[in-house]
Motif scaffolding. Structure first.
Motif, PDB file in Angstrom:
ATOM      1  N   MET A  29     -14.768  46.423  13.104  1.00 20.76           N
ATOM      2  CA  MET A  29     -13.639  46.096  13.512  1.00 20.76           C
ATOM      3  C   MET A  29     -12.353  46.157  11.726  1.00 20.76           C
ATOM      4  SD  MET A  29     -13.226  43.557  16.434  1.00 20.76           S
ATOM      5  CE  MET A  29     -11.593  43.491  16.326  1.00 20.76           C
ATOM      6  N   ALA A  30     -13.237  45.315  11.188  1.00 20.97           N
ATOM      7  CA  ALA A  30     -12.737  45.030  10.384  1.00 20.97           C
ATOM      8  C   ALA A  30     -13.046  45.920   8.081  1.00 20.97           C
ATOM      9  CB  ALA A  30     -13.278  43.795   9.365  1.00 20.97           C
ATOM     10  N   GLU A  31     -13.722  46.242   8.892  1.00 18.48           N
ATOM     11  CA  GLU A  31     -15.188  47.408   7.948  1.00 18.48           C
ATOM     12  C   GLU A  31     -15.741  47.184   6.604  1.00 18.48           C
ATOM     13  OE1 GLU A  31     -11.115  50.732   7.296  1.00 18.48           O
ATOM     14  OE2 GLU A  31     -11.389  51.418   9.191  1.00 18.48           O
ATOM     15  N   LEU A  49     -10.178  38.367  -1.712  1.00 22.81           N
ATOM     16  CA  LEU A  49      -9.065  38.242  -0.523  1.00 22.81           C
ATOM     17  C   LEU A  49      -8.475  39.644   0.363  1.00 22.81           C
ATOM     18  CD1 LEU A  49      -6.541  35.954   0.548  1.00 22.81           C
ATOM     19  CD2 LEU A  49      -5.237  37.410  -1.413  1.00 22.81           C
ATOM     20  N   SER A  50      -8.473  40.254  -0.154  1.00 27.99           N
ATOM     21  CA  SER A  50      -8.271  41.560   0.059  1.00 27.99           C
ATOM     22  C   SER A  50      -9.313  41.583   1.383  1.00 27.99           C
ATOM     23  CB  SER A  50      -8.844  43.086  -0.162  1.00 27.99           C
ATOM     24  OG  SER A  50      -9.970  42.511  -1.548  1.00 27.99           O
ATOM     25  N   THR A  51     -10.835  41.389   1.493  1.00 26.89           N
ATOM     26  CA  THR A  51     -11.573  40.995   1.990  1.00 26.89           C
ATOM     27  C   THR A  51     -11.619  39.935   3.112  1.00 26.89           C
ATOM     28  OG1 THR A  51     -13.079  41.901   0.236  1.00 26.89           O
ATOM     29  CG2 THR A  51     -13.876  40.579   2.853  1.00 26.89           C
ATOM     30  N   ILE A  86     -10.144  40.619   7.758  1.00 26.93           N
ATOM     31  CA  ILE A  86     -11.414  40.051   8.513  1.00 26.93           C
ATOM     32  C   ILE A  86     -10.224  39.533   9.154  1.00 26.93           C
ATOM     33  CG2 ILE A  86     -13.254  37.902   9.179  1.00 26.93           C
ATOM     34  CD1 ILE A  86     -14.728  38.556   6.584  1.00 26.93           C
ATOM     35  N   VAL A  87      -8.979  38.744   9.055  1.00 25.09           N
ATOM     36  CA  VAL A  87      -8.194  38.117   9.866  1.00 25.09           C
ATOM     37  C   VAL A  87      -7.620  38.885  10.349  1.00 25.09           C
ATOM     38  CG1 VAL A  87      -5.843  36.467   9.429  1.00 25.09           C
ATOM     39  CG2 VAL A  87      -8.221  35.540   8.294  1.00 25.09           C
ATOM     40  N   ALA A 139      -7.877  41.472  17.330  1.00 25.73           N
ATOM     41  CA  ALA A 139      -9.032  41.054  19.124  1.00 25.73           C
ATOM     42  C   ALA A 139      -8.082  40.171  19.530  1.00 25.73           C
ATOM     43  CB  ALA A 139     -10.065  41.048  18.351  1.00 25.73           C
ATOM     44  N   GLU A 140      -7.153  39.592  19.023  1.00 28.11           N
ATOM     45  CA  GLU A 140      -6.438  38.037  19.625  1.00 28.11           C
ATOM     46  C   GLU A 140      -4.744  39.024  20.259  1.00 28.11           C
ATOM     47  OE1 GLU A 140      -7.663  34.548  16.411  1.00 28.11           O
ATOM     48  OE2 GLU A 140      -6.388  35.519  16.395  1.00 28.11           O
TER      49      GLU A 140
END
Length: 180
Positions: free
Chosen positions: A26-28, A46-48, A52-53, A59-60
């Protein structure tokens, strides 16, 4: 801004019943990177971390997109319509501005203040909208986040939602306020 800890990320992922592999997809990013971040073995860029966030928020179901906020029935005028016609549409609809659209594509925006500033011209009502409108128009994809839309609205009165060059909706400050 508080950054999530590795434990925060792991807890959110497990609460959503996501595997590390699924979150990585999902976060690639790679699954081993998710494992290393959650284990505290690596500090991500930070970009990674943002990807992820964003994937966790998606998903939430907490990510609000332009498609969720926009009004699909875009009331608009054409550049060759008269200013009087545009004013009448604004009065009838209760709007203070209208997008100017040609062949489905945004070309500008006309507002009551644009008309008011053009009053020094002889019979402004007979002029074409193209002579009075502002050509700078802010656009966003339907997938743009509320945060991106809100930032654009700090500088512009409306954001036109465009997909494959075609206008599919409009978001104003009132739409964002109604959502909040």
């Amino acid at each position: 801004m508080d950054l999530p800890t590795p434990q925060d990320l792991r807890q959110r992922r497990t609460n959503l019943e996501l595997t590390q592999s699924r979150l990585a997809e999902m976060a690639e990013v790679s699954q081993p990177l998710i494992a290393r971040i959650e284990g505290g073995d690596v500090d991500p860029r930070l970009s990674t971390l943002r990807r992820i966030v964003n994937a966790l928020e998606e998903a939430e179901g907490s990510v609000v997109r332009a498609a969720d906020l926009m009004n699909e029935g875009v009331v608009s005028v054409a550049p060759d319509d008269s200013v009087r016609f545009a004013r009448d549409v604004m009065l009838d609809e209760g709007f203070s501005q209208l997008p100017v659209i040609r062949d489905g594509r945004p070309v500008g925006i006309i507002s009551n203040s644009d008309i008011r500033h053009a009053q020094e011209q002889d019979d402004v009502g007979t002029l074409p909208v193209a002579d009075v409108m502002r050509e700078s128009v802010t656009t966003a994809e339907p997938s743009a986040t509320l945060e991106e839309i809100d930032a654009a609205l700090d500088h512009h009165s409306a954001v036109l939602v465009v997909e494959s060059g075609e206008t599919v909706g409009i978001v104003t400050e009132a739409d964002v306020a109604a959502h909040l």
